[in-house]
Each structure stands twice: as structure tokens, then as C-alpha cells.
Design an enzyme around this catalytic site. Structure first.
Site, PDB file in Angstrom:
ATOM      1  N   TYR A   1      50.628 -10.701  15.033  1.00 60.53           N
ATOM      2  CA  TYR A   1      49.597  -9.673  15.079  1.00 60.53           C
ATOM      3  C   TYR A   1      49.993  -8.516  15.980  1.00 60.53           C
ATOM      4  O   TYR A   1      50.657  -8.686  16.999  1.00 60.53           O
ATOM      5  CB  TYR A   1      48.227 -10.240  15.475  1.00 60.53           C
ATOM      6  CG  TYR A   1      48.156 -11.232  16.591  1.00 60.53           C
ATOM      7  CD1 TYR A   1      47.681 -10.874  17.846  1.00 60.53           C
ATOM      8  CD2 TYR A   1      48.524 -12.565  16.380  1.00 60.53           C
ATOM      9  CE1 TYR A   1      47.565 -11.807  18.860  1.00 60.53           C
ATOM     10  CE2 TYR A   1      48.416 -13.502  17.393  1.00 60.53           C
ATOM     11  CZ  TYR A   1      47.946 -13.110  18.637  1.00 60.53           C
ATOM     12  OH  TYR A   1      47.841 -14.045  19.650  1.00 60.53           O
TER      13      TYR A   1
ATOM     14  N   HIS B   1      38.863 -15.382  21.202  1.00 65.54           N
ATOM     15  CA  HIS B   1      39.339 -14.498  22.250  1.00 65.54           C
ATOM     16  C   HIS B   1      38.834 -13.075  22.039  1.00 65.54           C
ATOM     17  O   HIS B   1      38.670 -12.619  20.905  1.00 65.54           O
ATOM     18  CB  HIS B   1      40.872 -14.495  22.276  1.00 65.54           C
ATOM     19  CG  HIS B   1      41.455 -15.835  22.562  1.00 65.54           C
ATOM     20  ND1 HIS B   1      42.695 -16.229  22.093  1.00 65.54           N
ATOM     21  CD2 HIS B   1      40.970 -16.903  23.266  1.00 65.54           C
ATOM     22  CE1 HIS B   1      42.957 -17.467  22.502  1.00 65.54           C
ATOM     23  NE2 HIS B   1      41.927 -17.891  23.215  1.00 65.54           N
TER      24      HIS B   1
END
Length: 222
Positions: A154, A84
Site C-alpha cells: 500500500y 488502524h
């Protein structure tokens, strides 16, 4: 393309589950990405660590990490998420750690015009060493769960914007990421339908290296 094997020339790389992984607090072989290994304070009660420290980050990057969003992903063994990335500017930088289980975390240089274009590096993140990896804007990110279940968290520099989000197929043979051979890959429909690196490049979907450098310079100068 597929130059992840170049990382293995470094002295701080070991081989785990047939994947080259970083084994210390070092910059990766990709400009704009590095590994952070925290000091873990353990006693009879358990342990304590700082998995992110703003002052240390600023000293290394030259700017403060602006956190717009914090994500938590739970995956069963074999799940691969990625590759991504987001359009630059503003892109989306990520600071990633695994709080439960084990994953192989992969950074890919997708910046068109970069000297390292197509190169990848893998880092083992787990709930023992508690390492984290920073991935700057313009780089691709993916990971594979190696344990029966793995929880990855994250910090993100920008909020999720579907119109700016992009992907590259994680099994693209041109990139040739050495995913562990003993793990059967499980992909989402979106990731399975993502273009190859060559297709994304031809379609003009990849971040431009010069734009990424200019964006980083603006962050350091703000």
C-alpha cells in the site's frame, strides 16, 4: 454501529467466505473510500496492469495523491492487521492492493460525527482481479489473510509516525465486522490490546468528521 450489513443492499456486492465484498469498480458505502478494478492485459507471456494511475486518481479525488511511503506486509492465513488509523490532520490515506494470495480488506468509518459513524465495508483483494482500495484520512483500515500466505502492498500519503498512530480492536462487537467464520483470527499484541470503538470515542482518540472534511478541502485546494 456495526452497520456493514447495509452494504449488502447494493447490487454490486456478492458474498464470499461469509463476508460482503465489493465486486466492481465502485465507491464504497463509506464516504472517502472506493475500489479500483484495473484492466489486465494478458497473453502467453503473462500479464500487465496499472494498479495505480495518478491521473485517474486525481479525476476522482480532486487532488493528487502524495506518496510519502510504500509498505509491504506478508501475513499467514488468519492474521488480522488493524483496525488502524492516524490523527487528522494530517492523517494517513492508503491505497491498498494484494499482490499475492487473498485478503479481505475492511474500511471502517471512525470519524466522530460522521453520518456513517461505525459503518464498515469489506473488499476482497487478490492476485487474480488485482483490485485496489483507497482509504482516505480519518477512516480505519484492517485486513485478514485468507490464503496460506498473502502479500499486501500500500501507498501511504504520510510517513509512519508512532505518536500519531491509533488502533481499534478488530473484533469489537460494537463494530461487528463479519470476519470469515472459517478463519481463526491471529492478532498482534498491540491490536489485541487496542480499545473498543466506544472506549476510543470516550477518550477523544477518534478523528473528527469536520476536521477530516476540512483536511480534504485543503488537499483539493492546494
Amino acid at each position: 454501529m456495526g452497520r456493514g450489513s447495509q452494504v449488502a443492499a447494493s447490487s454490486y456486492v456478492t458474498m464470499t467466505s461469509e463476508v460482503a465484498v465489493i465486486d466492481s469498480d465502485e465507491a464504497l458505502d463509506i464516504d472517502g473510500a472506493w475500489v479500483y478494478t484495473p484492466r489486465i492485459h494478458a497473453d502467453g507471456r503473462g500479464s500487465f496492469l496499472e494498479w495505480f494511475q495518478g491521473g485517474d486518481f486525481q479525476a476522482r479525488a480532486g487532488y493528487r495523491l502524495e506518496v510519502a511511503q510504500a509498505n509491504c506486509s506478508v501475513s499467514k492465513r488468519g492474521v488480522i492487521r488493524g483496525i488502524h488509523f492516524a490523527d487528522v490532520p494530517p492523517g494517513q490515506a492508503k491505497y491498498v492492493t494484494c499482490v499475492s494470495g487473498t485478503v479481505i480488506d475492511v474500511v471502517v468509518d471512525l470519524r466522530a460525527g460522521s453520518p456513517g459513524f461505525g459503518r464498515w465495508a469489506a473488499v476482497q483483494l487478490d492476485d487474480r482481479a488485482r483490485r485496489a482500495v483507497f482509504i482516505s484520512e480519518g477512516l480505519g483500515h484492517a485486513f485478514a489473510a485468507l490464503s496460506e500466505e498473502a502479500t499486501v502492498m500500500y501507498l501511504c500519503s504520510t510517513s509512519y509516525e508512532p505518536a500519531r498512530e491509533r488502533g481499534i480492536h478488530p473484533l469489537d462487537p460494537e463494530i461487528a465486522i463479519a470476519w470469515p467464520a472459517d478463519v481463526e483470527p491471529i492478532l498482534s499484541g498491540k491490536d489485541a490490546g487496542a480499545p473498543s470503538l466506544a472506549q476510543a470515542h470516550a477518550a477523544g482518540l477518534l478523528p473528527d468528521y469536520a476536521d477530516c472534511l476540512a483536511h480534504a478541502a485543503r488537499l483539493r485546494g492546494r
